[in-house]
Design a protein around this motif. Sequence first.
Motif, PDB file in Angstrom:
ATOM      1  N   LEU A  69       0.817  -1.086   0.032  1.00  0.00           N
ATOM      2  CA  LEU A  69       0.109  -0.115  -0.067  1.00  0.00           C
ATOM      3  C   LEU A  69       0.804   1.205   0.000  1.00  0.00           C
ATOM      4  N   VAL A  70       2.046   1.265   0.847  1.00  0.00           N
ATOM      5  CA  VAL A  70       2.346   2.465   0.827  1.00  0.00           C
ATOM      6  C   VAL A  70       3.505   2.774  -0.298  1.00  0.00           C
ATOM      7  N   VAL A  71       4.021   1.682  -0.844  1.00  0.00           N
ATOM      8  CA  VAL A  71       4.911   1.828  -1.800  1.00  0.00           C
ATOM      9  C   VAL A  71       4.162   2.282  -3.285  1.00  0.00           C
ATOM     10  N   SER A  72       2.892   1.733  -3.247  1.00  0.00           N
ATOM     11  CA  SER A  72       1.829   1.937  -4.228  1.00  0.00           C
ATOM     12  C   SER A  72       1.245   3.546  -4.469  1.00  0.00           C
ATOM     13  N   GLU A  73       1.075   3.776  -3.201  1.00  0.00           N
ATOM     14  CA  GLU A  73       0.686   5.350  -2.809  1.00  0.00           C
ATOM     15  C   GLU A  73       1.876   6.362  -3.421  1.00  0.00           C
ATOM     16  N   ILE A  74       3.131   5.896  -2.999  1.00  0.00           N
ATOM     17  CA  ILE A  74       4.126   6.877  -3.292  1.00  0.00           C
ATOM     18  C   ILE A  74       4.442   6.927  -4.941  1.00  0.00           C
ATOM     19  N   ASN A  75       3.968   5.766  -5.669  1.00  0.00           N
ATOM     20  CA  ASN A  75       4.175   5.896  -6.742  1.00  0.00           C
ATOM     21  C   ASN A  75       2.842   5.773  -7.905  1.00  0.00           C
ATOM     22  N   ASN A  76       1.687   6.314  -7.057  1.00  0.00           N
ATOM     23  CA  ASN A  76       0.526   7.021  -7.489  1.00  0.00           C
ATOM     24  C   ASN A  76      -0.057   5.820  -8.430  1.00  0.00           C
ATOM     25  N   CYS A  77      -0.027   4.624  -8.168  1.00  0.00           N
ATOM     26  CA  CYS A  77      -0.653   3.463  -8.641  1.00  0.00           C
ATOM     27  C   CYS A  77      -1.809   2.944  -8.324  1.00  0.00           C
ATOM     28  N   ASN A  78      -2.919   3.394  -9.106  1.00  0.00           N
ATOM     29  CA  ASN A  78      -4.154   3.227  -8.776  1.00  0.00           C
ATOM     30  C   ASN A  78      -4.447   1.806  -8.962  1.00  0.00           C
ATOM     31  N   TYR A  79      -3.877   1.054  -9.831  1.00  0.00           N
ATOM     32  CA  TYR A  79      -4.420  -0.297  -9.949  1.00  0.00           C
ATOM     33  C   TYR A  79      -3.793  -1.091  -8.794  1.00  0.00           C
ATOM     34  N   CYS A  80      -2.682  -1.037  -8.255  1.00  0.00           N
ATOM     35  CA  CYS A  80      -2.125  -1.567  -7.226  1.00  0.00           C
ATOM     36  C   CYS A  80      -2.777  -1.191  -5.811  1.00  0.00           C
ATOM     37  N   LEU A  81      -3.171   0.115  -5.679  1.00  0.00           N
ATOM     38  CA  LEU A  81      -3.999   0.575  -4.909  1.00  0.00           C
ATOM     39  C   LEU A  81      -5.158  -0.139  -4.692  1.00  0.00           C
ATOM     40  N   ALA A  82      -5.834   0.025  -5.608  1.00  0.00           N
ATOM     41  CA  ALA A  82      -7.016  -1.025  -5.650  1.00  0.00           C
ATOM     42  C   ALA A  82      -7.115  -2.587  -5.204  1.00  0.00           C
ATOM     43  N   ALA A  83      -6.088  -2.924  -5.979  1.00  0.00           N
ATOM     44  CA  ALA A  83      -6.004  -4.425  -5.432  1.00  0.00           C
ATOM     45  C   ALA A  83      -5.658  -4.531  -3.948  1.00  0.00           C
ATOM     46  N   HIS A  84      -4.452  -3.779  -3.844  1.00  0.00           N
ATOM     47  CA  HIS A  84      -4.259  -4.056  -2.106  1.00  0.00           C
ATOM     48  C   HIS A  84      -5.004  -3.404  -1.172  1.00  0.00           C
ATOM     49  N   THR A  85      -5.715  -2.571  -1.547  1.00  0.00           N
ATOM     50  CA  THR A  85      -6.630  -1.921  -0.489  1.00  0.00           C
ATOM     51  C   THR A  85      -7.754  -3.230  -0.335  1.00  0.00           C
ATOM     52  N   MET A  86      -8.240  -3.718  -1.452  1.00  0.00           N
ATOM     53  CA  MET A  86      -9.352  -4.875  -1.307  1.00  0.00           C
ATOM     54  C   MET A  86      -8.419  -5.957  -0.516  1.00  0.00           C
ATOM     55  N   ILE A  87      -7.271  -6.281  -0.511  1.00  0.00           N
ATOM     56  CA  ILE A  87      -6.804  -7.508  -0.138  1.00  0.00           C
ATOM     57  C   ILE A  87      -6.426  -7.119   1.347  1.00  0.00           C
ATOM     58  N   ALA A  88      -5.871  -5.897   1.724  1.00  0.00           N
ATOM     59  CA  ALA A  88      -5.775  -5.511   2.978  1.00  0.00           C
ATOM     60  C   ALA A  88      -6.949  -5.584   4.003  1.00  0.00           C
ATOM     61  N   LYS A  89      -8.070  -5.201   3.372  1.00  0.00           N
ATOM     62  CA  LYS A  89      -9.346  -5.233   4.308  1.00  0.00           C
ATOM     63  C   LYS A  89      -9.612  -6.660   4.310  1.00  0.00           C
ATOM     64  N   SER A  90      -9.449  -7.534   3.537  1.00  0.00           N
ATOM     65  CA  SER A  90      -9.758  -9.168   3.416  1.00  0.00           C
ATOM     66  C   SER A  90      -8.959  -9.623   4.537  1.00  0.00           C
ATOM     67  N   LYS A  91      -7.612  -9.116   4.820  1.00  0.00           N
ATOM     68  CA  LYS A  91      -6.798  -9.487   5.901  1.00  0.00           C
ATOM     69  C   LYS A  91      -6.895  -8.901   7.088  1.00  0.00           C
ATOM     70  N   GLY A  92      -7.913  -8.081   7.320  1.00  0.00           N
ATOM     71  CA  GLY A  92      -8.225  -7.584   8.636  1.00  0.00           C
ATOM     72  C   GLY A  92      -7.828  -5.982   8.880  1.00  0.00           C
ATOM     73  N   TYR A  93      -7.433  -5.440   7.947  1.00  0.00           N
ATOM     74  CA  TYR A  93      -7.236  -3.776   8.133  1.00  0.00           C
ATOM     75  C   TYR A  93      -8.527  -3.238   7.964  1.00  0.00           C
TER      76      TYR A  93
END
Length: 181
Positions: A69-93
Amino acid sequence: MKTIKVPTRDEVKPESQLLFDQVTKHLGMLPNLYATMGYSPGTLKGYLQFEAAMVGGVFTVKEKEAINLVVSEINNCNYCLAAHTMIAKSKGYSHDETIGIRKGYSAENKLDAVVKLAKSITENRGEPDAQLLEAFFEAGYREDALVELIGLITAKIFTNYLYAITGVPLDFPKAVSLENA
C-alpha cells in the motif's frame, strides 16, 4: 502514444497461456496487470516465482500488504492501490488503517517502523533516512527483514511502473483517493 491493451489468452505465447491458467486457478481470476505481463512469458514467470519465493518470509501477510500500500501510494499506482486495499481489508485492516498506511504511518509501533522505512526507501530511490533504518532495527527486525523489505518494494515498483506505462483497466474496486479519505 501507443495504447497497450490487455491481451487475451489467444494473443499470448503458449508459455504465458499456461501461466494464465495457473494464476486463474490460484486467484480465481486473471488480473489485467498479470495478463499484461503475459506479453513476456519470462517476465510473468519470473514475477510469479519471485512472489512465490517471498511467501513465508519474515513479514506477515498483513505487513506485506502494508508495504504494498505505501509503495503504491508513493508511486501513484491506482491499479495496485485498488488491488491491495481490497486484499488488506480482507486480511483484517480497517478502512482507516489502510488510509494511515498509505499516508505513511501505523498506530502499531512495529508496523509503523516498516511502513516509514518502506516509504523512505521508495521516495529516496534506495537511500532511506538513516534514523528510519535505525528505528526499523530497534523495532526488532534484523538484516533478513531488511533484505526482504527491499525485495518486496522492488516487486511492487515493477507492477507500479507497468501500470503507469500501460494504464490497464482496473479490475478491482477503485481505492478512495487520500484527498477524499
